[in-house]
Design an enzyme around this catalytic site. Structure first.
Site, PDB file in Angstrom:
ATOM      1  N   HIS A  24       0.941  -1.203  -0.067  1.00 31.88           N
ATOM      2  CA  HIS A  24      -0.146   0.052  -0.148  1.00 31.88           C
ATOM      3  C   HIS A  24       0.863   1.262  -0.042  1.00 31.88           C
ATOM      4  CE1 HIS A  24      -3.388  -2.831   1.377  1.00 31.88           C
ATOM      5  NE2 HIS A  24      -2.247  -3.106   1.871  1.00 31.88           N
ATOM      6  N   LYS A  58      15.328  21.796 -10.996  1.00 38.85           N
ATOM      7  CA  LYS A  58      14.662  20.685 -11.313  1.00 38.85           C
ATOM      8  C   LYS A  58      15.520  19.520 -11.918  1.00 38.85           C
ATOM      9  CE  LYS A  58      10.147  20.208 -11.318  1.00 38.85           C
ATOM     10  NZ  LYS A  58       9.415  18.843 -10.898  1.00 38.85           N
ATOM     11  N   SER A  60      13.993  21.535 -16.094  1.00 43.97           N
ATOM     12  CA  SER A  60      12.913  22.225 -16.501  1.00 43.97           C
ATOM     13  C   SER A  60      13.070  23.475 -17.188  1.00 43.97           C
ATOM     14  CB  SER A  60      12.095  22.653 -15.158  1.00 43.97           C
ATOM     15  OG  SER A  60      11.251  23.702 -15.062  1.00 43.97           O
ATOM     16  N   GLU A  65       8.971   8.424 -16.812  1.00 42.80           N
ATOM     17  CA  GLU A  65       7.505   8.591 -17.105  1.00 42.80           C
ATOM     18  C   GLU A  65       7.035   8.399 -18.524  1.00 42.80           C
ATOM     19  OE1 GLU A  65       7.635  12.397 -14.052  1.00 42.80           O
ATOM     20  OE2 GLU A  65       7.868  12.719 -16.125  1.00 42.80           O
TER      21      GLU A  65
END
Ligand code: ARG
Length: 470
Positions: A153, A280, A274, A287
């Site tokens: 979980h 970043k 970024s 992804e």
């Protein structure tokens, strides 16, 4: 090539709409090899004089060279790769070339060409899947003694060896390898000689052409040969499940790479920045990989729906089967181009990972199992340790900081020998059950993984020996 019975030319938009050249030009070499097998069979059965068969084979090979050198510009007016090559052949060797298509239809031709093409493609994918698993196995060996939190979980559950984590993903990929073996099997029967749907009045020798192309056997039924596409669906299913496995591996790494978790390090070369936020370092590659499973599953659904209501036998709907299939193959190539090199450079910051253990609660199961060994029924042990957890949370104390007296005040059955058990490393090392997370078990698992990989490579190696060449 089929205009004999028509009174007017095909509408211009229909030419565009029905052509498949933009899709199937990549099949050229496979198609030529299929034609060579057909022509050799025609000579073998004396349907074609040997010298004419040789002329055709020689010219087909020349066409292959023209295509390789981009000297041959196909025309969409000729519909597809098959008609383009055949028409070029007749251009080159006249009436002899016009004999090639006897006893053959584009229906068995395209079915054969696709299988030939896919046998090669899937073997290349098999080699890349093998490489991916090897990269992961190296990581598992490297991180065998690195202890990190394990989650259910997405809540801290029990300490694990990072090697166990990599092996978990490897086991899923090994099952993908099994599915790939099944796919190779599904591509092992040759449709050539099935004709349009019913076979031929000519005395074709289907076993001869199947053997010439390296297939295990000819297909059993001419109608099934030209109508069925479930071997494509097998490929798309394999790719979809593989895509799921890639997706969740990437998701794990994305999570562990966040500032909040922060115990996985990714190489700069596989991250992006970024345009506005200078701080970043984004896991865009992971992804994109995670997102690919959408495309892969979409392709599977596309073909399932396309083929579900198709009447026997060939119908033109099937021409478009290539769209999803080829996109899937290209997508897999993309995945394999970045995933293994990225994984090979993933590092783990064990110190940071272990900061997550600060409250010691991840060892609660270990205490309960300790009590079980003292004779306490597990449910009672669970309740007792639950009480100790509550006490630690209420008093802001780490479970690993309790003295023996404090433990005994909470749970009278605790003795001194509990205390040395309460470190994440000892906890992981003691989980020695078959398949458990103890580093010694990870070592054993890696041996099994290597055996399975060797077996997979053996199957693929034997298949490769029968692979067609031009
Ligand atoms: N380009 C076609 C395909 O890929 C070849 C088969 C055409 N057959 C036919 N009967 N029109 O399916």
């Amino acid at each position: 090539m089929w205009k004999g019975r028509f009174k007017e030319a095909t509408d211009k938009n229909v030419v565009d709409f029905t052509q498949s050249l933009d899709l199937d030009w990549r099949l050229a070499e496979a198609d030529i090899r299929g034609s060579i097998a057909h022509v050799r069979m025609l000579a073998h059965t004396r349907l074609l004089p040997q010298n004419e068969a040789e002329i055709i084979e020689k010219n087909l090979r020349e066409i292959a060279t023209e295509i390789r050198n981009s000297d041959f510009i196909p025309s969409k007016e000729l519909e597809d790769v098959h008609m383009n090559i055949e028409s070029r052949l007749t251009e080159k060797c006249g009436a002899t070339g016009a004999r090639l298509h006897m006893g053959r239809s584009r229906n068995d031709q395209v079915a054969t060409t696709m299988k030939l093409y896919l046998r090669k493609e899937m073997l290349s994918i098999a080699a890349q899947l093998d490489n991916l698993i090897e990269v992961l196995a190296k990581k598992a060996e490297e991180h065998k003694n690195v202890i990190v939190p394990g989650y259910t979980h997405l809540q801290q559950a029990q300490p694990i060896s990072m090697g166990q984590f990599w092996c978990a993903h490897i086991n899923a990929f090994l099952r993908d390898a099994k599915r790939l073996e099944f796919v190779l099997d599904a591509l092992d029967e040759c449709p050539l000689g099935s004709g349009a749907l019913a076979g031929s009045t000519l005395p074709l020798d289907r076993k001869f052409s199947a053997a010439d192309l390296g297939f295990a056997a000819p297909t059993e039924n001419s109608m099934d040969s030209v109508a069925s596409r479930d071997h494509f669906i097998d490929i798309l299913y394999f790719a979809s499940v593989f895509g799921c496995h890639v997706s969740r591996l990437c998701e794990d790494l994305i999570i562990y790479f966040t500032t909040e978790f922060g115990w996985v390090k990714l190489p700069d070369a596989f991250c992006t920045g970024s345009s506005i936020m200078p701080q970043k370092k984004n896991p865009d590659v992971l992804e994109l990989l995670r997102g690919k499973s959408g495309q892969l599953t979409g392709a599977l659904v596309d073909l399932l729906i396309m083929t579900k209501g198709i009447p026997m036998t060939y119908n033109r709907d099937l021409q478009d089967d290539k769209r999803s299939l080829f996109r899937t193959l290209d997508c897999l190539q993309g995945i394999f181009s970045v995933l293994p090199p990225l994984l090979s450079r993933v590092e783990v910051d064990e110190e940071k990972a272990n900061k997550g253990f600060a409250d010691g609660l991840i060892l609660a199961t270990d205490v309960a199992e300790y009590l079980v060994l003292q004779g306490v029924p597990f449910r009672n042990a669970h309740a007792l340790v639950g009480g100790a957890v509550k006490w630690c949370v209420d008093n802001k104390r780490s479970m690993t900081s309790l003295s023996l007296t404090e433990w005994q005040a909470l749970i009278p059955q605790v003795k001194e020998d509990l205390l040395p058990l309460l470190t994440p490393r000892v906890s992981a090392e003691r989980r020695k059950t078959y398949g458990g997370t103890a580093p010694s078990e990870v070592t054993r698992q890696l041996e099994v993984i290597n055996e399975k990989l060797a077996q997979f490579n053996k199957v693929c190696g034997e298949y490769a020996e029968r692979l067609w060449q031009l």
